[in-house]
Scaffold this active site. Structure first.
Site, PDB file in Angstrom:
ATOM      1  N   TYR A 129     -49.194  -6.373  48.883  1.00  0.00           N
ATOM      2  CA  TYR A 129     -49.169  -4.934  49.167  1.00  0.00           C
ATOM      3  C   TYR A 129     -48.131  -4.611  50.231  1.00  0.00           C
ATOM      4  CZ  TYR A 129     -51.434  -5.288  53.718  1.00  0.00           C
ATOM      5  OH  TYR A 129     -51.696  -5.545  55.030  1.00  0.00           O
TER       6      TYR A 129
ATOM      7  N   LYS B   4     -47.106 -10.835  52.134  1.00  0.00           N
ATOM      8  CA  LYS B   4     -48.029  -9.790  52.584  1.00  0.00           C
ATOM      9  C   LYS B   4     -49.081  -9.665  51.484  1.00  0.00           C
ATOM     10  CE  LYS B   4     -47.695  -5.288  54.766  1.00  0.00           C
ATOM     11  NZ  LYS B   4     -48.763  -5.535  55.711  1.00  0.00           N
TER      12      LYS B   4
ATOM     13  N   LEU C 277     -45.979 -12.522  60.093  1.00  0.00           N
ATOM     14  CA  LEU C 277     -45.269 -11.647  59.165  1.00  0.00           C
ATOM     15  C   LEU C 277     -44.106 -11.051  59.947  1.00  0.00           C
ATOM     16  CD1 LEU C 277     -45.301 -10.053  56.358  1.00  0.00           C
ATOM     17  CD2 LEU C 277     -46.331  -8.204  57.684  1.00  0.00           C
TER      18      LEU C 277
HETATM   19  N1  PMP Z   1     -48.523  -8.616  60.959  1.00  0.00           N
HETATM   20  C1  PMP Z   1     -49.510  -8.365  60.065  1.00  0.00           C
HETATM   21  C2  PMP Z   1     -50.489  -9.447  59.749  1.00  0.00           C
HETATM   22  C3  PMP Z   1     -49.609  -7.105  59.436  1.00  0.00           C
HETATM   23  O1  PMP Z   1     -50.568  -6.869  58.537  1.00  0.00           O
HETATM   24  C4  PMP Z   1     -48.670  -6.102  59.796  1.00  0.00           C
HETATM   25  C5  PMP Z   1     -48.778  -4.723  59.166  1.00  0.00           C
HETATM   26  N2  PMP Z   1     -48.163  -4.669  57.939  1.00  0.00           N
HETATM   27  C6  PMP Z   1     -47.659  -6.396  60.721  1.00  0.00           C
HETATM   28  C7  PMP Z   1     -47.625  -7.665  61.296  1.00  0.00           C
HETATM   29  C8  PMP Z   1     -46.614  -5.366  61.103  1.00  0.00           C
HETATM   30  O2  PMP Z   1     -45.715  -5.148  60.052  1.00  0.00           O
HETATM   31  P1  PMP Z   1     -44.874  -3.789  59.886  1.00  0.00           P
HETATM   32  O3  PMP Z   1     -44.188  -3.548  61.180  1.00  0.00           O
HETATM   33  O4  PMP Z   1     -43.936  -4.079  58.781  1.00  0.00           O
HETATM   34  O5  PMP Z   1     -45.864  -2.710  59.574  1.00  0.00           O
END
Ligand code: PMP
Length: 297
Positions: free
Chosen positions: A31, A149, A206
């Protein structure tokens, strides 16, 4: 509320997925979460790119090309008349019989949910939020690559349960080597001895899109940035701490376990600069010409 489900936009109560969907049975899917500012999906290309990367890492073929996906996002926003929103785009392995084999599923399930944005309380940004370092460790990156993700969120949910028990908003997990990684839905930053520190991708995180922007802004503004391996003690001895994600943007932290921090200049400066980046992006997209919204107004 209208939801996009496999090529159609339907009322939310008709947007139902089979109990045999492997997303439901096994968390087999991926997602993205995006934020829409004044009708513009911030960093749309980057989110779509990461979605395809996640899909490729689990051998899932997304049934739509990138342009059709983008159009479907806008159509869902238009159907809900939402210009400031949160977008959740999910692609699961799809409906199949019971069994782990992805080949049991003929066609992935694609869902787009959009919701009006519930802004976080101002007090969160002014005073900061509380986080903990939970007992739950981050998944071993060699077991589940955090660059995927995925719908498989149990690791993060276990950490979130610990956070809630301790009255905290977020839990920043250590990896199996005891090094800091990331929150359950956010990336971690702290400022110490003139250095802006954030755990590196190698720690098993991530690579958040917000994190990437904050690193870029910080370097552009002349801050020294260190992406590396850090311990819980490094965080405890920080002067400022904040977390980032697409919806939170830059959120100051006032407490890590029992340590207290005062949201400071570096956090405020970076949040302001991030907002400017968002505004510039939105103006830029609008300046490129008529958008899909114009034909629907
Ligand atoms: N780490 C994790 C585990 C997340 O779920 C998210 C949210 N998507 C993030 C970091 C931050 O990612 P982003 O800045 O792309 O929203």
């Amino acid at each position: 509320m209208q939801v996009y489900l496999n090529g159609k936009i339907v009322p939310a109560k008709e947007a139902v997925v089979s109990v045999f969907d492997h997303g439901f049975l096994y968390g087999d899917g991926i997602y993205e979460t995006m934020r829409v500012y004044d009708g513009v999906v911030f960093m749309l290309d980057e989110h779509i790119k990461r979605l395809y990367r996640s899909a490729s890492l689990i051998g899932l073929s997304i049934p739509l090309d990138t342009d059709s996906l983008k159009i479907s996002i806008f159509e869902t926003l238009i159907a809900n008349n939402l210009k400031n929103a949160y977008v959740r785009l999910t692609v699961s392995r799809g409906h199949g019989t019971i069994g782990l084999d992805p080949e049991l599923c003929a066609e992935p399930t694609t869902v787009i949910i959009v919701q009006g944005l519930k802004e976080y309380p101002r007090s969160f940004y002014e005073n900061g939020i509380s986080i903990i370092i939970p007992k739950t460790r981050r998944n071993l990156k060699e077991a589940i690559n955090p660059r995927i993700k995925s719908l498989n969120f149990l690791n993060n949910i276990l950490a979130k349960i610990e956070a809630k028990k301790r009255d905290a908003y977020e839990a920043v997990m250590l990896n199996s080597c005891g090094k800091l990684t990331e929150g359950t839905i956010s990336n971690l930053f702290f400022y110490r001895d003139g250095l802006l520190c954030t755990p590196s991708a190698d720690c098993g995180i991530l690579d958040g899109i917000t994190r990437g922007i904050v690193v870029e802004i910080a370097m552009r503004d002349g801050l020294k940035v260190k992406e590396g391996e850090f311990t819980r003690e490094d965080l405890y001895s920080a002067e400022e701490v904040f977390i980032t994600n697409t919806t939170l943007e830059v959120m100051p932290v006032s407490k890590v376990d029992d340590r207290v921090y005062i949201p400071g200049n570096v956090t405020n400066l970076l949040h302001k600069a991030y907002r400017q980046e968002v505004n510039a992006y939105v103006s830029n997209v609008k300046a490129k010409g008529p958008s899909i919204w114009d034909q629907n107004e």
